[in-house]
Design an enzyme around this catalytic site. Structure first.
Site, PDB file in Angstrom:
ATOM      1  N   LYS A  19       0.968  -1.084  -0.189  1.00 34.21           N
ATOM      2  CA  LYS A  19      -0.011   0.085  -0.133  1.00 34.21           C
ATOM      3  C   LYS A  19       0.704   1.156  -0.114  1.00 34.21           C
ATOM      4  O   LYS A  19       0.643   2.266  -0.835  1.00 34.21           O
ATOM      5  CB  LYS A  19      -0.828   0.219   1.208  1.00 34.21           C
ATOM      6  CG  LYS A  19      -2.048  -0.909   0.875  1.00 34.21           C
ATOM      7  CD  LYS A  19      -3.268  -0.600   1.819  1.00 34.21           C
ATOM      8  CE  LYS A  19      -4.276  -1.696   1.977  1.00 34.21           C
ATOM      9  NZ  LYS A  19      -5.272  -1.412   3.227  1.00 34.21           N
ATOM     10  N   LYS A  32      -4.787 -11.011  -7.088  1.00 33.95           N
ATOM     11  CA  LYS A  32      -6.279 -10.920  -5.991  1.00 33.95           C
ATOM     12  C   LYS A  32      -7.476 -10.034  -6.537  1.00 33.95           C
ATOM     13  O   LYS A  32      -6.981  -8.822  -7.037  1.00 33.95           O
ATOM     14  CB  LYS A  32      -5.653 -10.678  -4.601  1.00 33.95           C
ATOM     15  CG  LYS A  32      -6.900 -10.551  -3.527  1.00 33.95           C
ATOM     16  CD  LYS A  32      -6.107 -10.247  -2.243  1.00 33.95           C
ATOM     17  CE  LYS A  32      -5.980  -8.450  -2.202  1.00 33.95           C
ATOM     18  NZ  LYS A  32      -6.001  -7.951  -0.678  1.00 33.95           N
ATOM     19  N   LYS A  78     -10.599  -4.256  -3.718  1.00 34.70           N
ATOM     20  CA  LYS A  78     -11.156  -2.964  -3.936  1.00 34.70           C
ATOM     21  C   LYS A  78     -10.164  -1.915  -4.395  1.00 34.70           C
ATOM     22  O   LYS A  78     -10.619  -0.867  -5.247  1.00 34.70           O
ATOM     23  CB  LYS A  78     -11.549  -2.283  -2.419  1.00 34.70           C
ATOM     24  CG  LYS A  78     -12.743  -3.364  -1.884  1.00 34.70           C
ATOM     25  CD  LYS A  78     -13.134  -2.813  -0.473  1.00 34.70           C
ATOM     26  CE  LYS A  78     -12.638  -3.684   0.767  1.00 34.70           C
ATOM     27  NZ  LYS A  78     -13.267  -3.809   1.756  1.00 34.70           N
TER      28      LYS A  78
HETATM   29  P1  TYM Z   1     -10.668  -6.191   3.876  1.00 29.04           P
HETATM   30  O1  TYM Z   1     -11.576  -5.100   4.101  1.00 29.04           O
HETATM   31  O2  TYM Z   1      -9.700  -5.752   2.909  1.00 29.04           O
HETATM   32  O3  TYM Z   1     -11.410  -7.445   3.526  1.00 29.04           O
HETATM   33  C1  TYM Z   1     -12.367  -8.072   4.347  1.00 29.04           C
HETATM   34  C2  TYM Z   1     -12.147  -9.580   3.927  1.00 29.04           C
HETATM   35  O4  TYM Z   1     -12.285 -10.100   2.720  1.00 29.04           O
HETATM   36  C3  TYM Z   1     -11.219 -10.900   2.459  1.00 29.04           C
HETATM   37  N1  TYM Z   1     -10.841 -10.725   0.993  1.00 29.04           N
HETATM   38  C4  TYM Z   1     -10.923 -11.828   0.270  1.00 29.04           C
HETATM   39  N2  TYM Z   1     -10.852 -13.089   0.420  1.00 29.04           N
HETATM   40  C5  TYM Z   1     -10.646 -14.089  -0.897  1.00 29.04           C
HETATM   41  N3  TYM Z   1     -10.400 -13.443  -1.998  1.00 29.04           N
HETATM   42  C6  TYM Z   1     -10.285 -12.319  -2.093  1.00 29.04           C
HETATM   43  N4  TYM Z   1      -9.795 -11.539  -3.243  1.00 29.04           N
HETATM   44  C7  TYM Z   1     -10.237 -11.295  -0.935  1.00 29.04           C
HETATM   45  N5  TYM Z   1     -10.159  -9.697  -0.844  1.00 29.04           N
HETATM   46  C8  TYM Z   1     -10.435  -9.718   0.372  1.00 29.04           C
HETATM   47  C9  TYM Z   1     -10.166 -10.504   3.295  1.00 29.04           C
HETATM   48  O5  TYM Z   1      -9.060 -11.421   3.488  1.00 29.04           O
HETATM   49  C10 TYM Z   1     -10.764 -10.115   4.568  1.00 29.04           C
HETATM   50  O6  TYM Z   1     -11.090 -11.300   5.480  1.00 29.04           O
HETATM   51  N6  TYM Z   1      -7.217  -6.032   7.588  1.00 29.04           N
HETATM   52  C11 TYM Z   1      -8.576  -6.318   7.380  1.00 29.04           C
HETATM   53  C12 TYM Z   1      -9.635  -5.845   8.054  1.00 29.04           C
HETATM   54  C13 TYM Z   1      -9.754  -6.084   9.546  1.00 29.04           C
HETATM   55  C14 TYM Z   1      -9.959  -7.392  10.129  1.00 29.04           C
HETATM   56  C15 TYM Z   1      -9.693  -7.067  11.693  1.00 29.04           C
HETATM   57  C16 TYM Z   1      -9.890  -8.680   9.690  1.00 29.04           C
HETATM   58  C17 TYM Z   1      -9.831  -5.047  10.394  1.00 29.04           C
HETATM   59  N7  TYM Z   1      -9.389  -5.739  11.763  1.00 29.04           N
HETATM   60  C18 TYM Z   1      -9.703  -8.190  12.590  1.00 29.04           C
HETATM   61  C19 TYM Z   1     -10.096  -9.638  10.841  1.00 29.04           C
HETATM   62  C20 TYM Z   1      -9.883  -9.360  12.003  1.00 29.04           C
HETATM   63  C21 TYM Z   1      -8.877  -6.115   5.772  1.00 29.04           C
HETATM   64  O7  TYM Z   1      -8.357  -5.080   5.257  1.00 29.04           O
HETATM   65  O8  TYM Z   1     -10.087  -6.447   5.136  1.00 29.04           O
END
Ligand code: TYM
Length: 334
Positions: A114, A197, A200
């Site tokens: 990022k 991947k 967003k």
């Molecule tokens: P975020 O908002 O980017 O994504 C949310 C969840 O979606 C999963 N994900 C995917 N899984 C499979 N294939 C993909 N292409 C794909 N893109 C996204 C992510 O792995 C995630 O599970 N850091 C985290 C948010 C967070 C969090 C937490 C998660 C903050 N605090 C505590 C777990 C526990 C994030 O950026 O997710």
């Protein structure tokens, strides 16, 4: 015996979740509410680690929460809340930041990816400490399991390390969480670049399938997904990453094992197969979109549901934080 506890989070950084979020995470959240004591949060504090417009943040936080309920989270069984409503997240994050080495934080690959986008000196310190705030989210609730996609593995390892370090230094306080990652859906890839991947922040509009998109555009995108040379529907991640991604998606959406799908489309070429994938995606997303729209039409009620969630989450967070404050050596407030 008490149910095991699950916690996970999702960022309100787009106007819709995408298929990767849904299959990699949200769908498991819905299933796990049946067997776990479930806590799920919309992580707005994480969203502001990159420049964010206040109005967009407000809108996207509500859209995110509405999609979670629309996807099947039941406010009776799951505690759904907005991270910034529970002040203890930032408080615990600070304590954990003070236990994290600079080198340790600098090794986080998501930060590297990022910050490369902004240029390292323009990236915020918040982006640097992002994974430590995530560790606080998880440890605060004494979570046993954290359902996420593969991209979160490293953050979960850091969470365990920090929890263990705290326990070692100050006495047993935190439960050490296990990641819960389903191999088949851990990385849904971009339709236009099936080795990357679906994301967003980095996928092009043609590469991403949004939960809140209309069936027409969804179908078009699936039909135009990059496929590989040849015409056989076969699962071969190395030589046919595009078709393999679609097979994984179709299998997850319909519950049909991949070998069965391969047998079904033998000799039929890509067209028929893609049409069926497009149908399955549209069929899955349409009811979620409709329910999301309904929930968003009554903002007051949605905010009320989130306030209930915040109340339940706060009760747990306060208990953990009281222990942390005492163990670290902060004076009690009288
Ligand atoms: P975020 O908002 O980017 O994504 C949310 C969840 O979606 C999963 N994900 C995917 N899984 C499979 N294939 C993909 N292409 C794909 N893109 C996204 C992510 O792995 C995630 O599970 N850091 C985290 C948010 C967070 C969090 C937490 C998660 C903050 N605090 C505590 C777990 C526990 C994030 O950026 O997710």
């Amino acid at each position: 015996m008490a149910r095991p506890r699950v916690l996970s989070g999702i960022q309100p950084t787009a106007d819709s979740f995408h298929l990767g979020n849904y299959l990699g995470a949200v769908r498991q959240w819905v299933t796990m509410q049946e067997t776990h004591d479930a806590f799920y949060c919309v992580v707005d504090l994480h969203a502001i680690t990159v420049p964010t417009e206040p109005d967009a943040l407000r809108r996207r936080s509500r859209v995110a929460a509405a999609q979670l309920f629309a996807a099947g989270l039941d406010p009776e069984r799951s505690t759904v809340f907005v991270q910034s409503h529970v002040r203890e997240h930032t408080e615990l994050a600070w304590v954990l930041i003070c236990l994290t080495g600079m080198g340790e934080a600098g090794r986080m690959t998501q930060f590297k990816d990022k910050s490369a986008k902004f240029g390292e000196s323009a990236a915020s310190v918040g982006l640097f400490t992002y994974p430590i705030l995530q560790a606080a989210d998880i440890l605060l609730y004494q979570a046993d399991r954290v359902p996420v996609g593969a991209d979160q593995k490293q953050h979960l390892e850091l969470t365990r390390d920090l929890g263990q370090r705290f326990n070692h230094r100050f006495g047993d306080t935190f439960r050490l969480p296990e990641p819960y990652i389903l191999k088949e859906v851990e990385k849904i890839t971009d339709l236009q670049d099936p080795t990357a991947k679906m994301s967003k922040s980095s996928s092009s509009p043609a590469g991403i399938l949004d939960v809140l998109e209309q069936p027409g555009p969804l179908r078009k995108k699936v039909m135009r997904a990059v496929t590989d040379t040849g015409s056989e529907v076969l699962f071969d991640e190395e030589n046919k990453p595009g078709i393999s991604n679609l097979l994984r998606i179709q299998s997850a959406l319909t519950g049909t094992p991949i070998p069965e799908l391969v047998a079904r489309y033998e000799g039929q070429g890509y067209g028929t197969f893609k049409k069926d994938v497009a149908e399955a995606v549209a069929e899955t997303f349409t009811p979620i979109r409709e329910r999301t729209e309904k929930l968003l039409a009554d903002e007051k009620e949605l905010d009320r549901m989130l306030a209930v969630g915040a109340g339940r989450a706060s009760a747990v967070a306060k208990e953990t934080m009281a222990q942390v404050r005492d163990k670290v050596g902060f004076l009690p407030t009288l």
